[in-house]
Design a protein around this motif. Structure first.
Motif, short mmCIF file in Angstrom:
data_model
loop_
_atom_site.label_atom_id
_atom_site.label_comp_id
_atom_site.label_asym_id
_atom_site.label_seq_id
_atom_site.Cartn_x
_atom_site.Cartn_y
_atom_site.Cartn_z
N THR A 53 1.06 -1.38 0.40
CA THR A 53 0.86 -0.26 -0.23
C THR A 53 1.04 1.00 0.11
OG1 THR A 53 -1.98 -0.95 1.47
CG2 THR A 53 -1.92 0.71 1.15
N GLN A 54 2.19 1.28 1.11
CA GLN A 54 3.13 2.62 0.56
C GLN A 54 3.52 2.53 -0.35
OE1 GLN A 54 5.29 1.10 4.27
NE2 GLN A 54 4.95 3.05 5.16
N THR A 55 4.27 1.32 -1.25
CA THR A 55 4.54 1.70 -2.53
C THR A 55 3.36 2.60 -3.32
OG1 THR A 55 6.12 -0.29 -2.22
CG2 THR A 55 5.77 0.05 -4.37
N ARG A 56 2.18 1.40 -3.97
CA ARG A 56 1.69 2.18 -4.45
C ARG A 56 1.37 3.98 -3.94
NH1 ARG A 56 -4.00 3.33 -3.39
NH2 ARG A 56 -3.61 2.52 -1.65
N ILE A 57 0.78 4.21 -2.71
CA ILE A 57 0.74 5.59 -2.45
C ILE A 57 1.43 6.57 -2.84
CG2 ILE A 57 0.90 7.50 -0.77
CD1 ILE A 57 -0.85 5.10 0.74
N LEU A 58 2.94 6.04 -2.91
CA LEU A 58 4.79 6.69 -2.75
C LEU A 58 4.90 7.22 -4.90
CD1 LEU A 58 7.16 7.96 -2.16
CD2 LEU A 58 8.71 5.67 -2.58
N TYR A 62 4.27 10.50 -5.99
CA TYR A 62 5.63 10.74 -7.53
C TYR A 62 5.36 10.57 -8.43
CZ TYR A 62 8.30 10.86 -2.68
OH TYR A 62 9.38 11.07 -1.92
N GLN A 63 4.24 10.09 -9.36
CA GLN A 63 3.62 10.25 -10.33
C GLN A 63 4.38 9.56 -11.45
OE1 GLN A 63 2.42 14.41 -11.57
NE2 GLN A 63 1.78 14.83 -10.33
N ALA A 64 5.25 8.60 -10.66
CA ALA A 64 5.95 7.37 -11.10
C ALA A 64 5.90 6.30 -11.02
CB ALA A 64 7.58 7.34 -10.07
N SER A 65 6.47 5.43 -12.17
CA SER A 65 5.46 4.00 -11.74
C SER A 65 6.46 2.80 -11.02
CB SER A 65 5.85 3.47 -13.91
OG SER A 65 7.88 3.48 -13.94
N ILE A 66 6.75 2.24 -10.95
CA ILE A 66 7.64 1.17 -9.96
C ILE A 66 8.97 0.82 -10.92
CG2 ILE A 66 6.96 -1.23 -11.32
CD1 ILE A 66 7.66 -0.15 -7.07
N THR A 67 8.97 1.03 -12.04
CA THR A 67 11.04 1.17 -12.37
C THR A 67 11.06 1.96 -12.52
OG1 THR A 67 9.92 -0.69 -13.98
CG2 THR A 67 11.93 0.04 -14.88
N GLU A 68 10.27 3.78 -12.65
CA GLU A 68 11.08 4.59 -12.51
C GLU A 68 11.16 4.85 -10.79
OE1 GLU A 68 9.12 7.45 -15.47
OE2 GLU A 68 7.58 6.13 -14.27
N LEU A 69 10.24 4.16 -9.77
CA LEU A 69 10.73 4.68 -8.39
C LEU A 69 12.17 3.50 -8.27
CD1 LEU A 69 7.77 4.69 -6.82
CD2 LEU A 69 9.29 5.91 -6.36
N GLU A 70 12.19 2.77 -8.62
CA GLU A 70 13.27 1.47 -8.63
C GLU A 70 15.03 2.38 -9.27
OE1 GLU A 70 12.68 -3.01 -8.86
OE2 GLU A 70 12.47 -2.54 -10.37
N ASN A 71 14.57 2.18 -10.52
CA ASN A 71 15.97 3.47 -11.05
C ASN A 71 16.41 4.47 -10.08
OD1 ASN A 71 16.16 1.50 -12.66
ND2 ASN A 71 14.44 3.10 -14.43
N ALA A 72 15.09 5.49 -10.16
CA ALA A 72 15.96 7.06 -8.55
C ALA A 72 16.47 6.01 -7.08
CB ALA A 72 14.44 7.71 -8.55
N PHE A 73 16.20 4.79 -6.61
CA PHE A 73 16.64 4.85 -5.40
C PHE A 73 17.98 3.98 -5.91
CE2 PHE A 73 12.44 4.69 -3.46
CZ PHE A 73 12.79 5.46 -2.25
N ALA A 74 18.05 3.39 -6.67
CA ALA A 74 19.42 2.82 -7.26
C ALA A 74 20.15 4.03 -7.69
CB ALA A 74 19.46 1.38 -8.72
#
Length: 84
Positions: A53-58, A62-74
């Motif tokens: 749920t927190q991942t979906r909210i994030l 941040y208006q980002a896909s899960i891949t964009e979040l992964e790339n940003a954290f990386a």
């Protein structure tokens, strides 16, 4: 004598947050986590351990896909651990 500091270039997860105009405090409140947690992510000191749920909210916040979040954290981890 006047000193001016160059603006800090945002990258990684911080850039995603700033691009949507969200403060660290707003992100923390929305995710129901401590502000220090968001700061630590952006400094590359820790990585998120979020519920689904927190991942979906994030993603929505941040208006980002899960891949964009992964790339940003990386990118955050790479750039903070291997500064240019």
């Amino acid at each position: 004598m006047v000193f001016t500091l160059a603006p800090t270039e945002a990258f990684g997860i911080q850039a995603l947050r700033r691009n949507v105009g969200v403060t660290q405090e707003q992100a923390a409140r929305t995710l129901d986590i401590a502000v220090s947690t968001v700061r630590n992510w952006e400094a590359g000191r820790t990585t998120p351990t979020l519920t689904f749920t927190q991942t979906r909210i994030l993603m929505e916040l941040y208006q980002a896909s899960i891949t964009e979040l992964e790339n940003a954290f990386a990118e955050t981890l790479t750039r903070t651990r291997n500064p240019e």
